[in-house]
Design an enzyme around this catalytic site. Structure first.
Site, PDB file in Angstrom:
ATOM      1  CG  HIS A 219      -1.511  -0.741   0.994  1.00  0.00           C
ATOM      2  ND1 HIS A 219      -3.001  -1.292   2.314  1.00  0.00           N
ATOM      3  CD2 HIS A 219      -2.589  -1.736   0.047  1.00  0.00           C
ATOM      4  CE1 HIS A 219      -4.144  -2.300   2.428  1.00  0.00           C
ATOM      5  NE2 HIS A 219      -3.429  -2.542   0.241  1.00  0.00           N
TER       6      HIS A 219
ATOM      7  CG  HIS B 191      -7.763  -2.959   2.839  1.00  0.00           C
ATOM      8  ND1 HIS B 191      -6.809  -4.126   2.726  1.00  0.00           N
ATOM      9  CD2 HIS B 191      -7.869  -3.205   3.919  1.00  0.00           C
ATOM     10  CE1 HIS B 191      -6.751  -4.724   3.391  1.00  0.00           C
ATOM     11  NE2 HIS B 191      -8.039  -4.366   4.504  1.00  0.00           N
TER      12      HIS B 191
HETATM   13  C1  LIG Z   1      -1.025  -7.183  -4.070  1.00  0.00           C
HETATM   14  C2  LIG Z   1      -1.568  -6.146  -4.341  1.00  0.00           C
HETATM   15  C3  LIG Z   1      -2.317  -6.414  -3.315  1.00  0.00           C
HETATM   16  C4  LIG Z   1      -3.506  -5.206  -2.664  1.00  0.00           C
HETATM   17  N1  LIG Z   1      -4.628  -5.612  -1.308  1.00  0.00           N
HETATM   18  C5  LIG Z   1      -5.448  -4.441  -1.814  1.00  0.00           C
HETATM   19  C6  LIG Z   1      -6.251  -4.788  -1.403  1.00  0.00           C
HETATM   20  O1  LIG Z   1      -6.789  -6.186  -1.317  1.00  0.00           O
HETATM   21  N2  LIG Z   1      -8.178  -3.759  -0.796  1.00  0.00           N
HETATM   22  C7  LIG Z   1      -6.950  -3.037  -1.394  1.00  0.00           C
HETATM   23  O2  LIG Z   1      -7.984  -1.431  -1.649  1.00  0.00           O
HETATM   24  N3  LIG Z   1      -5.578  -2.738  -1.927  1.00  0.00           N
HETATM   25  C8  LIG Z   1      -5.129  -3.177  -2.282  1.00  0.00           C
HETATM   26  N4  LIG Z   1      -3.457  -2.809  -2.551  1.00  0.00           N
HETATM   27  C9  LIG Z   1      -3.769  -1.801  -3.293  1.00  0.00           C
HETATM   28  C10 LIG Z   1      -4.290  -1.058  -4.042  1.00  0.00           C
HETATM   29  O3  LIG Z   1      -5.046  -1.442  -5.199  1.00  0.00           O
HETATM   30  C11 LIG Z   1      -3.550   0.658  -4.528  1.00  0.00           C
HETATM   31  O4  LIG Z   1      -3.153   1.356  -3.915  1.00  0.00           O
HETATM   32  C12 LIG Z   1      -4.062   1.119  -6.060  1.00  0.00           C
HETATM   33  O5  LIG Z   1      -4.019   0.327  -6.857  1.00  0.00           O
HETATM   34  C13 LIG Z   1      -3.118   2.077  -6.182  1.00  0.00           C
HETATM   35  O6  LIG Z   1      -3.770   2.911  -7.597  1.00  0.00           O
HETATM   36  P1  LIG Z   1      -3.106   3.336  -8.621  1.00  0.00           P
HETATM   37  O7  LIG Z   1      -3.722   4.707  -9.427  1.00  0.00           O
HETATM   38  O8  LIG Z   1      -1.901   4.489  -7.410  1.00  0.00           O
HETATM   39  O9  LIG Z   1      -1.665   3.222  -8.672  1.00  0.00           O
HETATM   40  P2  LIG Z   1      -1.344   1.644  -9.853  1.00  0.00           P
HETATM   41  O10 LIG Z   1      -2.685   0.947  -9.193  1.00  0.00           O
HETATM   42  O11 LIG Z   1      -0.563   0.809  -9.564  1.00  0.00           O
HETATM   43  O12 LIG Z   1      -1.645   2.055 -11.805  1.00  0.00           O
HETATM   44  C14 LIG Z   1      -0.321   2.443 -11.744  1.00  0.00           C
HETATM   45  C15 LIG Z   1       0.292   2.439 -13.438  1.00  0.00           C
HETATM   46  O13 LIG Z   1       1.050   3.356 -13.781  1.00  0.00           O
HETATM   47  C16 LIG Z   1       0.764   2.768 -14.835  1.00  0.00           C
HETATM   48  N5  LIG Z   1       2.647   2.674 -15.270  1.00  0.00           N
HETATM   49  C17 LIG Z   1       3.696   2.709 -14.297  1.00  0.00           C
HETATM   50  N6  LIG Z   1       4.780   3.748 -15.123  1.00  0.00           N
HETATM   51  C18 LIG Z   1       4.223   3.920 -15.437  1.00  0.00           C
HETATM   52  C19 LIG Z   1       5.228   4.331 -17.349  1.00  0.00           C
HETATM   53  N7  LIG Z   1       6.341   4.974 -17.426  1.00  0.00           N
HETATM   54  N8  LIG Z   1       4.267   5.291 -18.087  1.00  0.00           N
HETATM   55  C20 LIG Z   1       3.138   4.190 -18.772  1.00  0.00           C
HETATM   56  N9  LIG Z   1       2.431   3.529 -17.551  1.00  0.00           N
HETATM   57  C21 LIG Z   1       3.292   3.610 -16.571  1.00  0.00           C
HETATM   58  C22 LIG Z   1       2.075   0.666 -14.475  1.00  0.00           C
HETATM   59  O14 LIG Z   1       1.694  -0.215 -15.546  1.00  0.00           O
HETATM   60  C23 LIG Z   1       0.169   0.958 -13.537  1.00  0.00           C
HETATM   61  O15 LIG Z   1      -0.501   0.394 -15.043  1.00  0.00           O
HETATM   62  C24 LIG Z   1      -2.760  -3.957  -3.136  1.00  0.00           C
HETATM   63  C25 LIG Z   1      -2.520  -4.000  -4.268  1.00  0.00           C
HETATM   64  C26 LIG Z   1      -0.525  -5.042  -4.723  1.00  0.00           C
HETATM   65  C27 LIG Z   1       0.019  -4.822  -5.386  1.00  0.00           C
END
Ligand SMILES: Cc1cc2nc3c(=O)[nH]c(=O)nc-3n(C[C@H](O)[C@H](O)[C@H](O)COP(=O)(O)OP(=O)(O)OC[C@H]3O[C@@H](n4cnc5c(N)ncnc54)[C@H](O)[C@@H]3O)c2cc1C
Length: 674
Positions: free
Chosen positions: A603, A646
């Site tokens: 997280h 979460h």
């Molecule tokens: C294994 C795991 C279990 C989890 N379990 C839970 C849960 O049960 N419940 C919950 O609420 N949360 C959970 N989380 C946390 C939650 O999923 C994340 O906090 C949330 O999805 C993050 O969203 P975000 O939009 O910040 O980034 P992300 O979802 O990480 O999205 C970032 C995106 O940007 C893309 N990217 C990165 N660099 C580049 C680039 N240079 N060019 C183009 N694209 C790029 C990546 O490929 C990715 O697709 C978990 C996370 C993980 C990894």
């Protein structure tokens, strides 16, 4: 939740060119082993078949642009670049539902990039380009099936980071997977749908001084006969993200709820209800009525949305740099550079209004720094020309540290069969697959593994009576009714994110600190965009984090020894690698165990915080990067403080809110910057 799940190992079959050798080998085996191998091969075949079928479904209709020359230009001349109003970098999480006071029932939620793209493109005047480094998450059977996400951790669909050595935790370097696919981490997460405490969002509003940052929820709740207590009327019914209790729950996880009540943790019908999040319950998950994972890609990038002429989604497009221009002494983000692979053809596209970073808490600050926005000295030390000295970019990294406890399952009924080692296991797995894939009726493969949970406070006198726990610890919670500890269960124990399972049937309890005070940083390792950055969450840097985790471990042990859960666990076991005798150990010994076992619960947040600039903020209340026009960040990196629970929900909230703000802003101004 560290899980590398199911169906891994023992599934490979020899390739066709060696048929003779294979037959010879098979005939040398005992009939039992032969049966095991053949059924393993059958399983591998089914998985491959499902993967191909899913991939075809996801690409049918040409939803996603694979050929980057269709969305970008190879020329350096800005006038020839493909032009969009908004370019979003990273196709991660978002949602909207009602708010805690139950007034707005129309609401939303999403992980950020996909949700933002879908919401912005509702306005046909806004041309949106979404660039995602990976491919489609919905094309992967391991992502769609709730129990299989762990299998993706060591594949090309994940950015496989490792932390810097954790100096307060034995100098270990921890594996830190982040998704690389549409839907981002919402496509590989444990699907636990708890959005944090109401106090967290009030705290966000206080930090940024903007009341509009109250908590919006966002999903469509699927009613469930076992959970009539959930007040569906206080939830949304029109949001794109579906949540419900369609996950499978093991017997010990159900018993955990009763044991928690016995030690003094009250039952709550709904962690996301108006009563707040404290208490114990089953975990609601991001799952649809066909028992499939709901990710921000599946929820937001529906065929109708993808058919919009003003929305382009390009996959396998890694952004290496944001392009800036100085106009009348002010810095503007005007476009991005991207490529399919290292040393591959470089493309450029132009954003007339905004470039939005939704690359997550690791990659958003990484891309900013690669582009020259970050701590000036650090950038110079990696030969990155400085566009703007922004000392706090990449700082304030916070992650939830987790400690796992392992127990032997007395009834030998754990989910160990999901990684089959015997013919019986294989038969169970095949039957679960038939139930799930052929009949679509859920069952064990619909487990998200994090089955039951409890949210508590480390100063709760019922759990931690001052006579036994005299030490006063700093209150790091967001409000008096917000937690700082979460406990959850999994139907088997594992180590190393699921790479290692035990040789006996097990059950695991997990304790994680939802309001840690330790902070770290994301920094460059080099100026090469294809090299992953340095991540250092600094686990246990603050010793009070350690003592809160010790309290959490003690409470988990009380729960493990309380009926009915105690009846499922073999507390006569004296195995050194199991924790049945841990309650007899001293605090000093538990401190050592915490240092040994501390891991990520995946997280990370707050590396581009929304906060006043003088208080370490990187973005303002509209998520605009201070000091640069036309550049915003929209993902977990902007959390002013980490959520008590979460993090996906918070990402959805941020993206839905930003979409509303941007649409309103674009309507009210024709002020296109370049
Ligand atoms: C294994 C795991 C279990 C989890 N379990 C839970 C849960 O049960 N419940 C919950 O609420 N949360 C959970 N989380 C946390 C939650 O999923 C994340 O906090 C949330 O999805 C993050 O969203 P975000 O939009 O910040 O980034 P992300 O979802 O990480 O999205 C970032 C995106 O940007 C893309 N990217 C990165 N660099 C580049 C680039 N240079 N060019 C183009 N694209 C790029 C990546 O490929 C990715 O697709 C978990 C996370 C993980 C990894």
């Amino acid at each position: 939740m560290p899980i590398q799940s199911t169906l891994a190992g023992s599934l490979s079959v020899p390739s066709i060119p060696h048929v003779d050798t294979v037959l010879q080998y098979l005939s040398s085996l005992s009939p039992r082993t032969r049966l095991l191998l053949v059924s393993g091969g059958l399983l591998a075949f089914i998985i491959k078949y499902l993967r191909v079928k899913n991939a075809r479904r996801a690409t049918r209709g040409g939803y996603y642009v694979e050929d980057l020359s269709k969305v970008g230009s190879t020329s350096e001349n800005k006038d020839s670049w493909n032009t969009y109003d908004v370019i979003i970098i990273g196709g991660g999480t978002i949602q909207k539902v009602d708010i805690y006071d139950g007034q707005d029932k129309s609401g939303y939620v999403g992980t950020s990039g996909c949700a933002l793209a879908a919401r912005l493109s509702e306005d046909t005047n806004i041309r949106v380009l979404l660039l995602e480094a990976g491919g489609s998450g919905t094309a992967l059977v391991e992502s769609r099936t709730p129990s299989m996400f762990g299998r993706l951790f060591i594949t090309e669909h994940v950015h496989k980071l490792r932390t810097e050595p954790q100096v307060f935790a034995r100098g270990k370097t921890n594996f830190w997977p982040r998704a690389k696919m549409l839907g981002g981490c919402s496509s590989i997460n444990a699907q636990m749908a708890q959005y944090g405490a109401p106090g967290d969002f009030d705290e966000w509003a206080r930090v940024i001084g903007d009341e509009s940052w109250y908590f919006n929820k966002y999903e469509t709740y699927i009613p469930h006969p076992d959970y009539p207590l959930v007040d569906a009327s206080a939830r949304g019914n029109s949001g794109p993200v579906r949540v419900g209790y369609n996950n499978y729950v093991s017997k010990p996880s159900a018993a955990f709820i009763k044991s928690c009540i016995r030690v003094g943790i009250p039952f709550t019908p709904d962690f996301n209800g108006p009563r707040g999040t404290l208490g114990v319950s089953r975990i609601m998950t991001y799952v649809d009525d066909k028992y499939r994972r709901v990710s921000s890609e599946s929820a937001y990038l529906t065929p109708n949305v993808l058919a919009r002429k003003n929305l382009t989604v390009a996959t396998n497009a890694t952004v290496s740099r944001i392009i800036f221009e100085e106009v009348k002494g002010e810095v503007h983000a005007v476009g991005v550079e991207f490529a399919r692979e290292k040393n591959g053809q470089m493309y450029r596209a132009r954003a007339k209004r905004d470039v939005v970073l939704s690359a997550g808490a690791v990659h958003s600050p990484h891309i900013l720094m690669l582009s020259g926005v970050g701590p000036a000295e650090h950038l110079r030390s990696h030969n990155v020309p400085v566009v703007l000295d922004h000392p706090m970019v990449g700082q304030n990294l916070v992650d939830h540290p987790v400690v796992d406890l392992y127990f032997k399952d007395k009834h030998n009924a754990s989910a160990k069969w999901m990684r089959p080692k015997t013919f019986g296991d294989t038969a169970k797995l095949i039957s679960a697959m038939v139930r799930y894939f052929a009949f679509g009726s859920g069952g064990p493969l619909a487990t998200n593994f994090g089955e039951s949970a409890a949210f508590v406070r480390s100063d709760d006198p019922k759990l931690f009576p001052p006579s036994k726990y005299p030490q006063q610890l700093t209150d790091s919670t967001s409000a008096k009714d917000s937690p700082d500890l979460e406990f959850f269960t999994t139907p088997f124990a594992y180590k190393e994110h699921g790479a290692i399972w035990f040789d006996v049937h097990t059950f695991a309890l997990h304790c994680y600190l939802v309001r840690p005070m330790s902070t770290g940083a994301v920094l460059l390792k080099s100026n090469d965009p294809w090299q992953l950055p340095s991540v250092n969450p600094n686990y246990l840097q603050n010793t009070e984090d350690m003592w809160k985790l010790v309290r959490g471990v003690r409470a988990l042990l009380d729960i493990a020894h309380a009926e009915p859960l105690a009846g499922y666990l073999d507390h006569t076991s004296t195995r050194e690698d199991l924790d049945h005798q841990l309650h007899l150990k001293s605090d000093a010994e538990i401190v050592e165990l915490v240092k040994d076992r501390v891991e990520t619960v995946y997280h990370p947040t707050s590396t581009c915080r929304m906060a006043p600039r003088e208080e370490g903020g990187v973005v303002d209340n509209k998520l605009k990067v201070y000091g640069i026009n036309g550049l915003r960040v929209c993902d977990a990196s902007t959390f002013p403080k980490i959520i008590s629970g979460h993090t996906a929900g918070g990402c959805y909230v941020i993206a839905e809110k930003l979409a509303d703000d941007m649409k309103a802003e674009y309507k009210s101004t024709k002020n296109i910057i370049i």
